[in-house]
Design a protein around this motif. Structure first.
Motif, short mmCIF file in Angstrom:
data_model
loop_
_atom_site.label_atom_id
_atom_site.label_comp_id
_atom_site.label_asym_id
_atom_site.label_seq_id
_atom_site.Cartn_x
_atom_site.Cartn_y
_atom_site.Cartn_z
N ALA A 96 0.83 -1.21 0.00
CA ALA A 96 0.00 0.00 0.00
C ALA A 96 0.86 1.25 0.00
O ALA A 96 0.53 2.25 -0.66
N ALA A 97 1.97 1.22 0.73
CA ALA A 97 2.86 2.39 0.79
C ALA A 97 3.44 2.70 -0.60
O ALA A 97 3.60 3.86 -0.98
N GLU A 98 3.74 1.64 -1.38
CA GLU A 98 4.26 1.87 -2.72
C GLU A 98 3.20 2.50 -3.63
O GLU A 98 3.51 3.39 -4.43
N LEU A 99 1.95 2.05 -3.50
CA LEU A 99 0.88 2.64 -4.29
C LEU A 99 0.67 4.10 -3.91
O LEU A 99 0.39 4.96 -4.76
N THR A 100 0.85 4.42 -2.63
CA THR A 100 0.73 5.80 -2.18
C THR A 100 1.81 6.66 -2.83
O THR A 100 1.55 7.80 -3.25
N ARG A 101 3.03 6.14 -2.90
CA ARG A 101 4.11 6.89 -3.54
C ARG A 101 3.78 7.13 -5.01
O ARG A 101 3.99 8.23 -5.54
N TRP A 102 3.26 6.11 -5.68
CA TRP A 102 2.92 6.27 -7.10
C TRP A 102 1.83 7.33 -7.28
O TRP A 102 1.93 8.18 -8.18
#
Length: 822
Positions: free
Chosen positions: A339-345
């Motif tokens: 989820a944190a990676e999707l937030t960065r994207w």
């Protein structure tokens, strides 16, 4: 006297006897999967009632044959029979209402409590899954599932048993669409945001040491408010956590192979990373639009490996690849990391997995068993690290965050040329586009083989409507054909304002899908929506914008537009984030909120303060918009004398600066104020100035405004045709719009409406002429959509329509209040 079970059996027997002979075995086969004892009783009763027709041995053999058949497919084909078998059946304190679905574990029933009338979902485990240890596992896991309370997880309400002692699970009944159906109309960013919400919910379970093990779109529902609900948490673990023998028997049925992690397929113990693998597969499906394929076995799974190669966005592709990695050392450890990676994207930031230090760390963990620490290996590692830094760090560095332009777009340029491009963007952000264009032209002339500077020059000149832009556009397209940069190609086509807003919107949305952090593209989409009178869509686009910083001149424009569209509650907290050394921006957005909320006196004071600010603090890029806002504020407040004075002053200034757009606005406002003040002589003077406008769209707008005020003017349609002769070939609907205007001017409103309908059929509403078409339709009383979306720009006749008394709008003869002509 019959007991209730005997009465139920007799009722079932009567229903069975009423069926044709060919359907009786099918019905008994269905019943045997949900209540084997009752099916056996019916077989005996049927054998006694019609021994010559139906033989018990034949029925039992048929049941065994069908049990070996794929039960899910079989049950799905006979859902009507299932309804008859289950509807009205009592399970403890619950009465079954209907069948909700079937899955690998059994059947899902919609039921209602006979005690509290609560609506619930009941999950009946398939008979062939029942075993001596299932009760213990269900009891043990039900406590953990009961403690898992989250708005995004369907609540586990309890474990109960039928009168025969068969366990069933009681769950919250959720109304909503499955994930694959819910995302059908969503764009890429909205799909990723939804998946992030799902991952965050899964992350809550992972934090509680609970693994789902069977995540897939059918286990994820989305309600009408867009909130996600995950089903079946912990149940897969209950059914697949027994001894090795039991797991071997059930694994092929409990897994959904398309989404299962490799370690699940191999029958190994699983942890949160298994759910991450399923989330990665779902990400691929959401981005590429591919449908979930049904795979019936582990061998089928191995033949259908899911690949992220079809994802065009390199950052999203890297996230999906890491989520689906076969090695646990490379895969995200849990759903929170995913989820944190999707937030960065979504924020336009590079995913952590692409940072060179992270890639080196993961590769080392994955290969440490095979690598020997030798000088050669160290050299290779160093080279790979250097290449990785260049490829995944340096080339992905942001050049201009608003457009999501990156270092990769400038490959081939020298350091000095790159510095000039950066300076050009700084000047543009500060409102000095003349200097920005000059700097970008210099780079384009000194490096004619690189498409980027040519693209920017073409876009910036085109935005100004400067003559002679076409050679720059042709050069940019030719260079892009030689370079593989799909984003720049879409970026160019979406910003050229070619006239067909459908094509512009498609290109801009496609570019945004490649680089979702390009908020200036989303701002452009919002203005396309406004031109098409799609106010709600414009609000949605603006609400999705996330600024990387607040020092760009378009930031207050975005906030002011959001305010005027009714989002003041969200905008006011943003004002404090605007730079303290740009007080004009803060005044502007505050005044915009006041205007939207009907605080016209406060808004007028704010706009006046901006226009009277010291010269060294003024913002040329915002001043004209603020002048429009001030005039509209005076008009909304009915302050006609002040509006006439301000408009007259602005008109003189605009003529001195050869600003046709502002001169048209000021003349229309002055005419409106003079007319409403009853100053006929002044109105006659302003009427002649209004009708002298040369730009076609403004000319049409001027005649609409004049007509709305009950005035009359004669003009030549052929003369107007001559001004748009080139456009007439590209936009056939223009000729009908002119005929409509002529008919309305002559008093034939019905013919005018008919011509407008033809213009719309010819697609004029899909072009840059849509605003004047819609304004003319509203002036004629044609109902086309909602009320106009009003912002700080033309058509000004939409504002005039709010201020004048529309008594003469639909008159069929020239108005008796004629005060002038051209």
């Amino acid at each position: 006297m019959q007991t209730q079970p005997e009465a139920d059996l007799n009722q079932q027997l009567a229903a069975l006897l009423a069926r044709p002979l060919g359907e009786r075995a099918d019905f008994l086969a269905e019943l045997a999967q949900v209540d084997p004892e009752q099916a056996a009783s019916l077989v005996r009763m049927l054998d006694q009632s019609e021994p010559a027709t139906v033989r018990q041995a034949d029925v039992i053999a048929d049941l065994e044959t069908r049990r070996e058949f794929d039960s899910d497919t079989y049950l799905q084909r006979r859902s009507q029979m299932l309804e008859q078998v289950w509807r009205g059946r009592r399970l403890g304190d619950y009465e079954v209402e209907s069948i909700l679905g079937q899955g690998g574990m059994g059947i899902v029933l919609a039921a209602r409590s006979v005690l509290t009338n609560d609506r619930v979902a009941i999950k009946m485990v398939r008979p062939d899954m029942l075993g001596p240890n299932l009760d213990q596992r269900l009891t043990r896991e039900s406590d953990a599932m009961g403690r898992l309370v989250h708005p995004g997880i369907a609540r586990f309400l309890g474990l109960a048993r039928t009168d025969e002692g068969r366990p069933f699970l009681i769950m919250e009944r959720v109304d909503g669409l499955s994930l694959d159906r819910a995302v059908a109309e969503l764009d890429l960013s909205a799909r990723v945001r939804l998946l992030r919400a799902i991952a965050e919910v899964v992350g809550v379970a992972h934090a509680g040491q609970i693994v789902h093990r069977d995540l897939k779109p059918s286990n994820i529902l989305v309600d009408q408010q867009g909130q996600v609900k995950l089903l079946d948490f912990g149940i897969a673990k209950c059914l697949d956590d027994g001894p090795t023998q039991a797991r071997t028997l059930t694994a092929d049925r409990m897994l959904t192979p398309r989404y299962a992690a490799p370690e699940q397929i191999r029958g190994e113990s699983v942890g949160p990373a298994a759910d991450v693998h399923a989330l990665g597969v779902i990400l691929v499906e959401l981005v590429t639009g591919c449908e979930s394929g049904a795979v019936s076995s582990t061998s089928g799974f191995l033949a259908e490996q899911i690949s992220a190669a079809a994802i065009s966005d390199p950052w999203l592709r890297a996230i999906a690849e890491s989520a689906m990695a076969g090695s646990l050392a490379i895969r995200y450890p849990d759903a929170n990391a995913f989820a944190a990676e999707l937030t960065r994207w979504l924020a336009g930031a590079k995913p952590k997995v692409l940072r060179w230090t992270e890639r080196v760390r993961r590769q080392w963990l994955d290969r440490r068993q095979a690598l020997s620490v030798t000088a050669g290996a160290l050299v290779v590692t160093a080279l790979l690290t250097a290449f990785g830094w260049y490829e995944w760090v340096f080339l992905e560095r942001t050049i201009e965050p608003g457009y999501a332009l990156i270092e990769r777009d400038l490959v081939g340029l020298t350091g000095a040329q790159k510095a000039s491009i950066r300076e050009a963007f700084v000047r543009d952000a500060e409102g000095d586009r003349n200097s920005a264009i000059a700097l970008m032209k210099t780079v384009a002339d000194t490096h004619p083989d690189q498409p980027f500077p040519a693209v920017m020059v073409a876009i910036w000149l085109g935005a100004r409507g400067v003559a002679g832009t076409e050679p720059y556009v042709a050069e940019a397209r030719e260079l892009l054909n030689k370079h593989d940069n799909p984003f720049l190609s879409l970026f160019l086509e979406g910003n050229l304002n070619k006239g067909n807003v459908v094509d512009d919107r498609r290109a801009m949305a496609s570019a945004l899908a490649l680089r979702p952090s390009a908020w200036k593209l989303r701002y452009g989409l919002s203005h396309i929506a406004i031109g098409r009178n799609e106010g709600e869509l414009a609000r949605q686009e603006l609400a999705q914008i996330q600024f990387t910083h607040y020092r760009d001149r378009r930031v207050p424009q975005v906030l002011a537009d959001r305010a005027l569209l009714g989002d003041c509650a969200a905008v006011r907290p943003e004002i404090s984030r605007l730079p303290e050394d740009r007080p004009i921006w803060r005044l502007w957005v505050t005044a915009a909120c006041d205007f939207s909320e009907g605080k016209l006196e406060a808004a007028s004071q704010g706009f006046t303060a901006i226009l009277e600010a010291p010269a060294n603090t003024r913002e040329p890029s915002t001043e004209d918009i603020v002048r429009s806002a001030q005039l509209l504020t005076l008009g909304q407040g009915g302050r006609w004398a002040a509006l006439l004075d301000e408009a007259a002053l602005g008109y003189r200034r605009s003529r001195e600066q050869h600003d046709v757009y502002s001169a048209h606005r000021d003349a229309v406002m002055a005419l409106t104020a003079a007319k409403l003040l009853g100053r006929d002589a002044e109105a006659a003077d302003w009427l002649s100035r209004v009708l002298a406008v040369s730009e076609f769209e403004y000319q049409v707008d001027a005649h609409i405004a004049v007509r709305l005020m009950g005035l009359h003017s004669s003009y030549s349609v052929p003369a107007m045709r001559a001004r748009v002769e080139t456009d007439m070939a590209n936009f056939p609907g223009l000729s009908y719009l002119l005929l409509a205007l002529e008919a309305w001017q002559s008093g034939d409103a019905d013919s005018a409406r008919s011509e407008l309908a033809r213009a719309r059929r010819e697609g004029l509403a899909e072009t840059r002429f849509a605003p004047v078409l819609a304004a003319l339709e509203r002036g004629l009383g044609v109902t086309q959509g909602d009320n106009p979306v009003l912002l700080w720009f033309a058509p000004w006749s939409d504002w005039i329509a709010q201020w004048v008394v529309p008594a003469a709008v639909l008159s069929t003869s020239p108005s008796s209040e004629q005060v002038g002509s051209d």
